[in-house]
Scaffold this active site. Sequence first.
Site, PDB file in Angstrom:
ATOM      1  N   ASN A  42       0.836  -1.210   0.000  1.00  0.00           N
ATOM      2  CA  ASN A  42       0.000   0.000   0.000  1.00  0.00           C
ATOM      3  C   ASN A  42       0.862   1.248   0.000  1.00  0.00           C
ATOM      4  OD1 ASN A  42      -0.240  -1.274   2.787  1.00  0.00           O
ATOM      5  ND2 ASN A  42      -1.282   0.597   3.293  1.00  0.00           N
ATOM      6  N   ASP A  43       0.790   2.104   0.968  1.00  0.00           N
ATOM      7  CA  ASP A  43       1.359   3.455   0.835  1.00  0.00           C
ATOM      8  C   ASP A  43       2.853   3.501   0.496  1.00  0.00           C
ATOM      9  OD1 ASP A  43      -1.045   3.498   2.162  1.00  0.00           O
ATOM     10  OD2 ASP A  43      -0.309   4.560   3.920  1.00  0.00           O
ATOM     11  N   TYR A 102       3.682   1.049  10.480  1.00  0.00           N
ATOM     12  CA  TYR A 102       2.796   1.793   9.590  1.00  0.00           C
ATOM     13  C   TYR A 102       3.537   2.956   8.923  1.00  0.00           C
ATOM     14  CZ  TYR A 102      -1.631  -0.635  10.521  1.00  0.00           C
ATOM     15  OH  TYR A 102      -2.653  -1.553  10.560  1.00  0.00           O
ATOM     16  N   ARG A 161      -1.348   8.776  13.360  1.00  0.00           N
ATOM     17  CA  ARG A 161      -0.300   8.081  12.593  1.00  0.00           C
ATOM     18  C   ARG A 161       0.212   8.857  11.381  1.00  0.00           C
ATOM     19  NH1 ARG A 161      -4.903   4.665  12.173  1.00  0.00           N
ATOM     20  NH2 ARG A 161      -6.157   5.118  10.316  1.00  0.00           N
TER      21      ARG A 161
HETATM   22  C1  FRU Z   1      -3.213   4.549   4.555  1.00  0.00           C
HETATM   23  C2  FRU Z   1      -2.940   3.800   5.850  1.00  0.00           C
HETATM   24  C3  FRU Z   1      -2.126   4.643   6.811  1.00  0.00           C
HETATM   25  C4  FRU Z   1      -1.466   3.606   7.657  1.00  0.00           C
HETATM   26  C5  FRU Z   1      -1.183   2.524   6.649  1.00  0.00           C
HETATM   27  C6  FRU Z   1      -1.227   1.124   7.179  1.00  0.00           C
HETATM   28  O1  FRU Z   1      -3.461   3.697   3.496  1.00  0.00           O
HETATM   29  O2  FRU Z   1      -4.148   3.382   6.445  1.00  0.00           O
HETATM   30  O3  FRU Z   1      -2.872   5.572   7.555  1.00  0.00           O
HETATM   31  O4  FRU Z   1      -0.304   4.077   8.275  1.00  0.00           O
HETATM   32  O5  FRU Z   1      -2.133   2.668   5.629  1.00  0.00           O
HETATM   33  O6  FRU Z   1      -0.786   0.212   6.225  1.00  0.00           O
END
Ligand code: FRU
Length: 487
Positions: A42-43, A102, A161
């Site tokens: 993901n991110d 995260y 976060r």
């Molecule tokens: C955004 C998110 C962040 C978090 C991460 C967890 O997509 O929800 O807020 O840190 O992904 O994978």
Amino acid sequence: MKKTSLDMQNKVHQQITEYKQVVASDSYRLHYHIMPPVGLLNDPNGLVYFRGKYHVFYQWNPFETSHGAKFWGHYTSDDLVHWEEAEIALAPDSWYDKNGCYSGSAVIHNEKMYVFYTGNVKDEDGNRSSYQCLAISEDGFTFEKKGPVIHVPDGFTAHYRDPKVFHHQNKWYMVLGAQTEQEKGVTVLYSSSDLERWQFHGPFAGSGLNGLGDFGYMWECPDLIEINGKNVLLVCPQGLLARGFAFQNIFQSGYFGGQVDFDSLSFKHGDFVELDRGFDFYAPQTMRDEKGRTILFGWMGNAEEADVIQPTVKHHWIHALTIPRELEWKNENLYQHPVEELQQLRLNEVYYPDVKFNDDAGISLSDIKGNVFELLVEVTYIQATDFSIEIGASLRISYNAKEKVFTFEREKLNQSKAFESRHCHLEQLNSIHVYKDASSIEIFINDGAVVFSSRVFDASNSEEITFKVNGHIQANVTKWDLKRVTC
Ligand code: FRU
């Protein structure tokens, strides 16, 4: 101080080795985008330029194609085009990050890389705690965890976060995504002189602040940048209701342009503008490179709820990052341009100057076809009510000059053959610049003033590109095949 255990590294290696062939055999595998070697990405995290290399870290669950205890995966590049996979940077193996390292960011200080991330912890009853943690690297590849440097203050929930750290006039600042106890999404601000002790300055922007009304129950992944003299807060508000063509995805990603007063630590800003109008875009992050450019990567994905039907899951991987985009602030808007280095990917240029389309019900231009390509349509004259480009059997982009609406349509991911669409208002169409990969499309309209990013899974293997016009349009059309640079 703690380094990633060899045991954890071995487990990840085993996972990559076990599924390498399965991932490689997927025809939807991307040719020039960052994607996970296996599992879920993901991110983008920790984007930074350090000792001659671009570093891109990313949220990674190597063991499943669903969300879970995230690692920080790691790629590096000399040129933003050719990427090399590095050892995992962070693993969720400490008490303060056991349910996920995260999202977060990286800065360079005293020749070392400092990364800030959120340690996500859940107890047996599923109650969450969050810690903003620091890890330091001398070489940019192996990290020593220093543990939490910030705890959740009173007045906020554990949805706290995604630290993004930046430097301004001899001081370090951090913006964080947060939720107040009243369930309002906000960005909070911290400052520090040594990157270890942080002073809390409270909410900086958010729901109910700076003249903004109710604007979501949680703000994720904030990033505060300065670009051409403007301060821009990029942020992902959750909980906005769809309104006309706007806010159509489950979660939104956009920006507020304005001016920060660093004495009073306040931010006067304009309206929220969506960064991308496609189906799959979220959690972008930027970095400043050695050439002074502000470069953005986004996650070509969105909320978890949309995941289940992606066909790559059968091949043990899911999601990818966008291509790197250079940001520019002009006409009171953020423009996104594919970085110029991507031109290295071009092969077999085909150029049609001044093509005249007159009431064509479906015309193709010889050699303008493909599955992995770049296409540039520069409009020189338009007197059309409808202009559309169909790509393969599952993509259609169109502009209705009368309604002044740009539309993107893709076949739904559930194999039903039905289509779904996203729209935006567009006063005038000047150019359409498409980056198509095996299972993604990024469309930059009018020099990147508006962008649509989406994943697309076309089972038909059709490589046809068809232009349809109702009226008259004249355009220069250029197309390149794009090289495969991922393995
Ligand atoms: C955004 C998110 C962040 C978090 C991460 C967890 O997509 O929800 O807020 O840190 O992904 O994978």
